[in-house]
Scaffold this active site. Sequence first.
Site, PDB file in Angstrom:
ATOM      1  N   SER A 151     -11.301   9.648   7.040  1.00 31.88           N
ATOM      2  CA  SER A 151     -12.442   9.014   6.378  1.00 31.88           C
ATOM      3  C   SER A 151     -12.261   7.505   6.222  1.00 31.88           C
ATOM      4  O   SER A 151     -13.225   6.800   5.928  1.00 31.88           O
ATOM      5  CB  SER A 151     -12.662   9.649   4.997  1.00 31.88           C
ATOM      6  OG  SER A 151     -11.528   9.459   4.170  1.00 31.88           O
ATOM      7  N   ASN A 152     -11.031   6.999   6.430  1.00 31.30           N
ATOM      8  CA  ASN A 152     -10.782   5.552   6.350  1.00 31.30           C
ATOM      9  C   ASN A 152     -11.320   4.815   7.570  1.00 31.30           C
ATOM     10  O   ASN A 152     -11.638   3.619   7.495  1.00 31.30           O
ATOM     11  CB  ASN A 152      -9.290   5.248   6.252  1.00 31.30           C
ATOM     12  CG  ASN A 152      -8.605   5.851   5.044  1.00 31.30           C
ATOM     13  OD1 ASN A 152      -7.430   6.155   5.096  1.00 31.30           O
ATOM     14  ND2 ASN A 152      -9.328   6.042   3.947  1.00 31.30           N
TER      15      ASN A 152
ATOM     16  N   LYS B 114       0.030   3.558   5.742  1.00 32.28           N
ATOM     17  CA  LYS B 114      -0.819   2.420   6.103  1.00 32.28           C
ATOM     18  C   LYS B 114      -0.001   1.160   6.387  1.00 32.28           C
ATOM     19  O   LYS B 114      -0.372   0.358   7.248  1.00 32.28           O
ATOM     20  CB  LYS B 114      -1.843   2.156   5.003  1.00 32.28           C
ATOM     21  CG  LYS B 114      -2.957   3.187   4.950  1.00 32.28           C
ATOM     22  CD  LYS B 114      -4.028   2.795   3.927  1.00 32.28           C
ATOM     23  CE  LYS B 114      -5.160   3.811   3.937  1.00 32.28           C
ATOM     24  NZ  LYS B 114      -6.221   3.472   2.953  1.00 32.28           N
TER      25      LYS B 114
ATOM     26  N   GLN C 285     -13.948   4.588   9.255  1.00 29.32           N
ATOM     27  CA  GLN C 285     -15.302   4.026   9.287  1.00 29.32           C
ATOM     28  C   GLN C 285     -15.331   2.555   8.924  1.00 29.32           C
ATOM     29  O   GLN C 285     -16.244   1.833   9.279  1.00 29.32           O
ATOM     30  CB  GLN C 285     -16.192   4.862   8.350  1.00 29.32           C
ATOM     31  CG  GLN C 285     -17.507   4.252   7.922  1.00 29.32           C
ATOM     32  CD  GLN C 285     -17.421   3.652   6.517  1.00 29.32           C
ATOM     33  OE1 GLN C 285     -16.378   3.705   5.863  1.00 29.32           O
ATOM     34  NE2 GLN C 285     -18.521   3.080   6.072  1.00 29.32           N
ATOM     35  N   ARG C 286     -14.290   2.071   8.241  1.00 27.58           N
ATOM     36  CA  ARG C 286     -14.296   0.667   7.788  1.00 27.58           C
ATOM     37  C   ARG C 286     -12.919   0.009   7.865  1.00 27.58           C
ATOM     38  O   ARG C 286     -12.825  -1.212   7.882  1.00 27.58           O
ATOM     39  CB  ARG C 286     -14.784   0.587   6.331  1.00 27.58           C
ATOM     40  CG  ARG C 286     -13.846   1.301   5.362  1.00 27.58           C
ATOM     41  CD  ARG C 286     -14.506   1.717   4.075  1.00 27.58           C
ATOM     42  NE  ARG C 286     -13.575   2.460   3.233  1.00 27.58           N
ATOM     43  CZ  ARG C 286     -13.286   3.759   3.405  1.00 27.58           C
ATOM     44  NH1 ARG C 286     -13.833   4.427   4.393  1.00 27.58           N
ATOM     45  NH2 ARG C 286     -12.448   4.371   2.598  1.00 27.58           N
TER      46      ARG C 286
ATOM     47  N   ASP D 137       0.859  -1.185   0.000  1.00 24.95           N
ATOM     48  CA  ASP D 137       0.000   0.000   0.000  1.00 24.95           C
ATOM     49  C   ASP D 137       0.893   1.233   0.000  1.00 24.95           C
ATOM     50  O   ASP D 137       1.864   1.293   0.758  1.00 24.95           O
ATOM     51  CB  ASP D 137      -0.922   0.021   1.224  1.00 24.95           C
ATOM     52  CG  ASP D 137      -2.159   0.882   1.004  1.00 24.95           C
ATOM     53  OD1 ASP D 137      -2.003   2.077   0.672  1.00 24.95           O
ATOM     54  OD2 ASP D 137      -3.284   0.366   1.153  1.00 24.95           O
TER      55      ASP D 137
ATOM     56  N   CYS E  27     -15.417   3.683  -4.035  1.00 21.87           N
ATOM     57  CA  CYS E  27     -16.048   3.783  -2.718  1.00 21.87           C
ATOM     58  C   CYS E  27     -16.069   5.228  -2.234  1.00 21.87           C
ATOM     59  O   CYS E  27     -16.983   5.633  -1.520  1.00 21.87           O
ATOM     60  CB  CYS E  27     -15.303   2.897  -1.721  1.00 21.87           C
ATOM     61  SG  CYS E  27     -15.515   1.124  -1.994  1.00 21.87           S
TER      62      CYS E  27
ATOM     63  N   CYS F   9      -1.294   9.709 -17.575  1.00 21.10           N
ATOM     64  CA  CYS F   9      -2.515  10.181 -16.909  1.00 21.10           C
ATOM     65  C   CYS F   9      -2.245  10.140 -15.409  1.00 21.10           C
ATOM     66  O   CYS F   9      -1.098  10.288 -14.983  1.00 21.10           O
ATOM     67  CB  CYS F   9      -3.716   9.321 -17.300  1.00 21.10           C
ATOM     68  SG  CYS F   9      -3.566   7.579 -16.823  1.00 21.10           S
TER      69      CYS F   9
END
Length: 353
Positions: free
Chosen positions: A76-77, A93, A79-80, A69, A194, A314
């Site tokens: 915001s991470n 992480k 929550q899950r 990772d 997500c 990109c």
Amino acid sequence: MRPLVEPGPDLTPAQRERYSRHLLLPEIGELGQRRLLAARVLVVGAGGLGSPALLYLAAAGVGTIGVVDDDVVEASNLQRQVLHGTGDVGRAKVDSAADAVARLDPAITVVRHRERLTSASAARTVAGYDLVLDGSDTFETRYLVNDALVAAGRPWVWGAVLRFDGHVSVFDPAGATYRDLFPTAPPPGSVPSCGEAGVLGGVCAAVASVMVTEAVKLLTGAGRPLLGRVLVHDALAMTWRELPLRPDPRRTGPEHLPTVTVADLLSRPGAVVVDVREPDERARGLIPGSLTLPLGELLADPAALPDGPVVLHCARGSRSAQALRAVLATGRTDVVHLDGGFAAWCAAGGPVD
């Protein structure tokens, strides 16, 4: 399937106590636990799926766990992504994951891969592991994992979640693979992430627990794995359905596009760099001297590219790959695209305007 791992040394008294509930299971027992302790498992992504998967792999006694990772923990991470806590916000992480596993069992070895898988690194990264659990959240990474493990001739476990839905399967080069389930990636922007559509935290836990169960079965040879089957979870209806999956006889294998790495690009002073991102993306940073030609405009007129050697890029490589296919179809042979895109450029310390 035969067990993927040979058993390690005899269990110590402390290990017998820790894994006593496994030892009571005839399908696992002492021999299976020794296989788990000797196993090397790589988890791609320490997010919604990787978080619970890493904890349960460690709790099961998988001796060496790699985690891939390149991201940092955000509020915001939480929550899950139950691997991380409030105090981990802003940390890498992989570091937060290693600490969480150490709290659970300091005897487990964690190998940190703080990177995003690319076509140049995928084969090297998966090479040292017996099994891979793919909990990544982009089609690009899933295809990279698929192709690397097809080439290596090894099975892997895949999971995905979005909103209230989840999918799990086990792929094997001798049978159905991810490219049989999704032969081509959907057009950019057609499938929300997500971060755009949301996801229920409990769905991540449900899917990740199935992924770990499949991993334990594969490592120890217990039961019947999800080969040739896709498990579909609908949390709103609280259903699990099984869909058959067979190899596509038309599948020709992984696509090979002419690609350059960041190091290659830095050594190509004569190449013209063309950015196919949208203008609002360029406003957040760009490769110095690059030209802008958004993907939609390039697809409408591939001849709009300048003459001479060109490097397309990109954000992460998926749109530049799509643009490159269109350009190559016109007969151009002097165009390549940047592996990993602007994200890889920044990660390697390339200059940014």
